[in-house]
Write an enzyme that holds these catalytic residues in place. Structure first.
Site, mmCIF file in Angstrom:
data_model
loop_
_atom_site.group_PDB
_atom_site.id
_atom_site.type_symbol
_atom_site.label_atom_id
_atom_site.label_comp_id
_atom_site.label_asym_id
_atom_site.label_seq_id
_atom_site.Cartn_x
_atom_site.Cartn_y
_atom_site.Cartn_z
ATOM 1 N N HIS A 55 -0.872 -21.748 23.886
ATOM 2 C CA HIS A 55 -1.186 -20.312 24.015
ATOM 3 C C HIS A 55 -1.861 -19.811 22.746
ATOM 4 O O HIS A 55 -1.326 -18.992 21.988
ATOM 5 C CB HIS A 55 0.092 -19.531 24.306
ATOM 6 C CG HIS A 55 0.674 -19.823 25.663
ATOM 7 N ND1 HIS A 55 1.295 -21.023 25.967
ATOM 8 C CD2 HIS A 55 0.724 -19.090 26.790
ATOM 9 C CE1 HIS A 55 1.709 -21.000 27.218
ATOM 10 N NE2 HIS A 55 1.367 -19.845 27.745
ATOM 11 N N SER A 67 0.139 -23.713 30.876
ATOM 12 C CA SER A 67 1.356 -22.926 30.958
ATOM 13 C C SER A 67 2.067 -23.231 32.286
ATOM 14 O O SER A 67 2.371 -24.386 32.559
ATOM 15 C CB SER A 67 1.025 -21.431 30.807
ATOM 16 O OG SER A 67 2.183 -20.683 30.533
ATOM 17 N N GLU A 123 3.438 -28.276 24.549
ATOM 18 C CA GLU A 123 3.261 -26.931 24.007
ATOM 19 C C GLU A 123 4.240 -26.014 24.706
ATOM 20 O O GLU A 123 4.820 -26.381 25.734
ATOM 21 C CB GLU A 123 1.822 -26.445 24.216
ATOM 22 C CG GLU A 123 1.374 -26.333 25.673
ATOM 23 C CD GLU A 123 1.720 -25.005 26.342
ATOM 24 O OE1 GLU A 123 1.949 -24.004 25.634
ATOM 25 O OE2 GLU A 123 1.775 -24.973 27.579
#
Length: 301
Positions: free
Chosen positions: A271, A95, A200
């Protein structure tokens, strides 16, 4: 340590400590891991101090981030990359931590690890792959996301879709799409020539993902790639506020399928609970038709 956003509660740090112990490791919590400064885990000074303390300590074996959120880009020009190059160690997270992983790659050439945060419980799938990649000085080998056998290395309910068939090899580079583009125009943006780009994201509207892919195309980097590995884009809204909507695969197809390289999406990273640990910089092979990714080199020495 928490180099980005603040922990929700003291239990987050306790869970990180317990997880390290369960893996047989000795936890060394950052001095300021529990601090809060608005939407940051403490001021820039204390967060970079925790990070550099670990990087500068030759007895520390790894740096495992507790969470993402926002804030690590504020630190990149203050990180002691020279110390890390002198005493190499895995840096692990995903992230917002994508920016740190890519910056380390750009500044030192070391392998970094897009993997689970230390505050969250590891599923059997995530833990097995995490340990396989981080603790074995041998290639992790074939990763698969289709037709699961009775093997914990295979995620539950896989659905890998090939947008463009074929196979290709190259170093794995990527992470969170938003954070990748946040580094555009900086010394920390990665070299994508011949790379397998993995992507992602979370909580981004589809039109914003479209805009980010458009930026990559306009930068000219998409045509440099060997292949594209798309993971999970979770909590995505499909519309743009005007009643219109496109499908995610339509957007991916419009940017990636005409590159004449293998492209597949739906892989288990991002996630999600069941996620791969992907070593940035390690050479891998994508077979889009089979829905597989194979690590061809060891990630640790």
């Amino acid at each position: 340590m928490a180099p980005s956003g603040p922990l929700g509660e003291r239990d987050d740090l306790a869970r990180g400590i317990e997880l390290c112990q369960a893996l047989g490791w000795v936890p060394a919590p950052g001095e300021h891991a529990l601090e809060r400064h608005g939407y940051l885990a403490g001021t820039d000074d204390v967060r970079v101090a925790d990070l550099n303390t670990a990087l500068e300590d030759p007895t520390m074996d790894a740096v495992w981030c507790l969470r993402g959120g926002y804030g690590v880009t504020r630190l990149l020009d203050r990180v002691n990359y020279e110390a890390l190059a002198r005493w190499p160690k895995p840096v692990i997270g995903f992230s917002d931590i994508t920016a740190l992983l890519l910056a380390i790659r750009a500044q030192t050439g070391l392998v970094t690890f897009h993997g689970p945060m230390s505050r969250a419980p590891l599923t059997g799938f995530s833990r097995t792959h995490f340990e396989q990649v981080l603790t074995r000085a041998e290639p992790a080998g074939l990763l698969t996301g289709r037709t699961p056998p009775a093997d914990v290395l295979v995620p539950r309910s896989p659905r890998i879709v090939a947008l463009a068939g074929g196979a290709a090899e190259g170093p794995l580079v990527g992470g969170n799409l938003t954070l990748l583009l946040a580094l555009a125009g900086t010394p920390y943006f990665p070299d994508l020539n011949g790379a397998l780009l993995f992507l992602e994201d979370v909580g981004e509207d589809l039109y914003r993902v479209d805009r980010l892919l458009s930026q990559l195309r306009l930068m000219g980097v998409l045509k440099q790639l060997a292949g594209v590995v798309v993971g999970q884009f979770t909590d995505m809204k499909r519309g743009a506020g005007d009643g219109g909507a496109l499908a995610f695969d339509e957007v991916l197809f419009s940017y990636l399928a005409r590159l004449k390289i293998p492209v597949a999406y739906g892989f288990p990273f991002g996630h999600v609970d069941d996620q791969w640990t992907l070593p940035l910089g390690v050479r891998a092979r994508l077979d889009a038709d089979q829905g597989t990714l194979t690590l061809l080199e060891p990630a640790v020495g």
